[in-house]
Design an enzyme around this catalytic site. Structure first.
Site, mmCIF file in Angstrom:
data_model
loop_
_atom_site.group_PDB
_atom_site.id
_atom_site.type_symbol
_atom_site.label_atom_id
_atom_site.label_comp_id
_atom_site.label_asym_id
_atom_site.label_seq_id
_atom_site.Cartn_x
_atom_site.Cartn_y
_atom_site.Cartn_z
ATOM 1 C CD GLU A 171 -5.436 -0.448 6.229
ATOM 2 O OE1 GLU A 171 -5.800 0.625 5.737
ATOM 3 O OE2 GLU A 171 -4.248 -0.746 6.409
ATOM 4 C CD GLU A 194 -4.731 7.834 19.441
ATOM 5 O OE1 GLU A 194 -4.269 7.387 18.370
ATOM 6 O OE2 GLU A 194 -4.566 7.257 20.537
ATOM 7 C CB SER A 253 1.965 6.887 5.390
ATOM 8 O OG SER A 253 0.903 6.503 6.219
ATOM 9 C CD GLN A 286 -2.739 -0.623 2.656
ATOM 10 O OE1 GLN A 286 -3.703 0.067 2.389
ATOM 11 N NE2 GLN A 286 -2.494 -1.035 3.871
ATOM 12 N N GLY A 287 0.469 2.226 -0.778
ATOM 13 C CA GLY A 287 1.173 3.501 -0.770
ATOM 14 C C GLY A 287 0.267 4.623 -0.319
#
Lengths: 392, 339
Positions: A244, A376, A127, A124-125
């Site tokens: 996810e 969070e 962040s 996965q790309g």
């Protein structure tokens, strides 16, 4: 209300169990090292050859057309016999549902069978160095190249799990820098062997080179590698993020199996007779962890009952993500307390209990409250989109 | 696999919820605190008319012949509206106990009255020091070791105790075996008492879910409305996270309570574990939700002028009756680890 499976579903379970018990490899090294990864891919290919790699997919793409219930059953059986983590998971559980929803027929035929067969391995790309929780703050750009019919990428992705071992990355790139924050992004599929891609492995907390930074310098991708519409990537990415957070990545079978192993560990430690007061004092913690795994299983049965009827989890998938990630940490913490002075021994230490699996499990579990959107952020989503509190 | 209620079950639940909304508003809960008796016969009679009081009584005795899967969603609504009368004791515990364990003469004597609302029953098992609603009960079912007795209320001497929840009516009691009829004895009585305890615990867990959901709803409404620093306090992340934690607790306790209902209704081999998990999670959830609700209400929630305290105090009381979270967690530990 009926909490039993049908005879056909039980037959499916029996078939899966029989094959898995005969074939699941024991003692594979971590899949997040180069050597371990190769062995895991071998296992994934074996799963595929017996058509167990993607049971819920249609048969034409390598699956069995299994129902969601059968998928849950398969996962229970897979983890019950101690099946290893799926190094293909980012493809089969996260990208694939997105391709099924947004992909063209050509994309489905091109990518899904090779993904099922572990011929293509996906990472996965999302962040970037300055965009983690604030995913809409990504800066990596893809500029239009009309002449070649595609896009030219420049930028950097980071914390890319197993990026050093995979051959494809999927992710979001900014294609309209003038557009508002959540617009102007496009979901692209990028081969990691394309000219201009540089991958640098990064050692993780647990000592494995499981992370990578991926650099893009004038990397060209053709138009057929756009998933969903140009500048519509945010909506497409949210579909992946929902998978996810929700149940497809972390099925209850995995936590129920871990909870059963925790009960077994308590019994072994009690039988060994060392530090009896400590072992006795941990009875309620073991029970609590076992119940949390069971509660996650029961909540999943409720969710799947709804999904089968077409009721989507929506923002409640954020509750799911918080719950499984936090129960996983507590479960492994309890195991480490049961080990006492042996807790700190890792897999290369001769006296490590269960091959150091509990410390490894603890370190892995600690990533859960961080990845897929920190807990969070998930709590904000719950407050705003489940309970209806004001954003500002 | 179908982990959901039927349309009929949801319709029945919604009908009862609407009834409580009309007949048991917060002013009525406040009245229950202030009034000497604190129970009104007309609400009980109306619930009997709707079939709620006789829900678990067999049809042959004038009841609905239904089970825990039908009953627990209704008790969740009773919890949501903080309805104080002894539904758990009469409907969830005593009626099924008499149905399963009593000789025909005793069953025939009491069950029709339960179904038509004329008999209010309460219960005391071993290890339960106090009895609910002895002051309005007609029948007490009580355990002494391996014997269960039925005692008409006029033969029970009771001393009021005072609960933090002023709507509850608790009593210490005394009675003589000469005035009691033996319902069942020996191993069968121990099994019946264990089953009765499981039913009381699961039914109380269902009430705790409703109480928790209502405390969250009240708190959401308050933090959206209440402004400080020029904005709703519900826009602050610290407030959001308190409420997300509360929602998380209830969301994962709720399926455990429904699974306990299913286990009780279907005679699951693991029913003790299923019930203890349900009560453990529901008690823990209610305690967390109560704390978060009070904290987010701030000083107004710390007054008795605001309604929140009715729900806080009912939660505290029910979280520790029929076994608190720690007791049930130890029971699960025993079932998992000592097998």
């Amino acid at each position: 209300m009926d909490l039993t499976f049908t005879p056909a579903e039980e037959a499916f379970r029996a078939e899966a169990r029989e094959w898995l018990e005969a074939n699941v490899p024991v003692g594979l090294p971590s899949g997040d090292t180069a050597e371990g990864f190769a062995l895991h891919v071998e296992w994934e290919k074996k799963l595929f050859e017996a058509r167990w790699s993607v049971v819920s997919w249609p048969e034409e793409f390598g699956g069995r057309g299994a129902s969601l219930w059968e998928w849950l059953i398969f996962e229970e059986e897979y983890y019950r016999v101690g099946g290893p983590q799926r190094v293909t998971q980012n493809g089969i559980f996260l990208l694939a549902p997105t391709i099924f929803e947004f992909g063209t027929d050509e994309q489905k035929e091109r990518f899904l069978p090779r993904m099922a067969a572990a011929d293509d391995l996906w990472c996965q790309g999302w962040s970037e160095p300055d965009a983690g929780s604030d995913l809409a703050g990504i800066k990596s750009r893809a500029a239009r190249d009309d002449e070649r019919g595609g896009w030219v990428i420049n930028g950097q992705k980071t914390w890319t799990t197993r990026g050093a071992f995979c051959n494809w990355v999927f992710g979001l790139f900014r294609t309209d820098p003038e557009a508002a924050r959540h617009s102007g992004m496009t979901y692209l599929l990028v081969p990691l062997d394309a000219p201009g891609v540089t991958v640098r492995g990064v050692e993780r907390l647990d000592g494995d080179e499981g992370f990578a930074e991926v650099f893009f310098d004038d990397v060209f991708v053709s138009d057929d590698l756009v998933l969903g519409g140009v500048n519509e990537g945010w909506g497409v990415a949210m579909a992946t993020a929902s998978s996810e957070r929700g149940l497809t990545l972390r099925s209850p079978g995995r936590f129920c199996a871990a909870a059963d192993r925790l009960v077994d560990l308590w019994k072994r430690q009690a039988a060994a007779g060392e530090y009896p007061e400590r072992i006795d004092s941990l009875r309620s913690d073991v029970a609590q962890s076992w119940m949390e795994a069971e509660a996650y299983r029961l909540a999943t049965l409720v969710d799947v009952t709804g999904l089968v009827k077409g009721v989507s989890q929506g923002a409640r998938s954020s509750l799911t993500k918080i719950y499984w990630s936090e129960l996983d940490v507590k479960l492994n913490e309890t195991a480490l307390r049961l080990l006492g002075p042996a807790a700190e021994l890792i897999e290369t230490s001769p006296d490590a209990v269960d091959g150091g699996a509990w410390m490894k499990g603890f370190e892995f579990a600690l990533s859960g409250p961080i990845y897929a959107g920190t807990n969070e952020i998930q709590r904000n989503v719950v407050a705003e989109r489940v309970l209806g509190l004001p954003r500002k | 696999m179908q982990f959901a209620f039927t349309e009929d079950q949801l319709l029945f639940r919604d009908t009862v919820a609407e009834f409580f909304a009309n007949e048991c508003p917060p002013e009525k809960v406040r009245w229950s605190w202030d009034d000497a008796v604190g129970r009104d016969a007309s609400t009980w009679a109306a619930l009997a008319e709707m079939g709620v009081i006789g829900l678990t009584v067999p049809e042959a005795f004038g009841g609905m012949g239904m089970n825990e899967i039908d009953l627990l969603p209704i008790l969740t609504e009773a919890g949501r509206y903080a309805y104080p009368a002894p539904l758990v004791e009469t409907v969830a515990v005593v009626a099924p106990l008499l149905t399963e364990s009593a000789p025909a003469a005793i069953a025939e004597k009491w069950l029709p009255g339960i179904a038509d609302g004329s008999v209010i029953a309460t219960v005391q098992l071993d290890d339960q020091p106090f009895v609910n609603d002895m002051h309005i009960a007609n029948l007490l079912i009580a355990q002494r070791g391996d014997q269960l007795f039925a005692i008409p209320a006029e033969h029970v001497r009771s001393t009021p105790q005072v609960s933090v929840d002023g709507a509850r009516r608790l009593f210490s009691i005394e009675w003589d075996e000469a005035d009691a009829e033996l319902v069942v004895s020996g191993e069968a009585a121990l099994q019946a008492a264990n089953r009765a305890f499981d039913r009381g615990a699961a039914a109380t867990a269902a009430q705790l879910i409703g109480l928790s959901e209502q405390m969250i709803a009240m708190t959401v409404a308050y933090v959206v409305d209440r402004k400080q620093f020029g904005v709703p306090i519900g826009s602050f992340q610290a407030v959001k996270h308190h409420l997300a934690d509360a929602e998380l607790k209830v969301s994962f306790a709720r399926p455990a309570v429904w699974a306990a209902a299913y286990g009780l209704a279907n005679g699951s081999a693991d029913v003790d574990r299923e019930v203890s998990m349900a009560k453990c999670f529901a008690s823990d959830a209610a305690e967390v939700v109560a704390r978060k609700a009070l904290q987010n209400h701030g000083a107004i929630g710390y007054t008795t002028e605001h309604d929140l305290h009715f729900w806080l105090k009912r939660s505290w009381a029910l979280a520790s009756s029929w076994g608190d979270a720690a007791w049930h967690r130890r029971r699960v530990a025993h079932l998992l680890l000592d097998a």
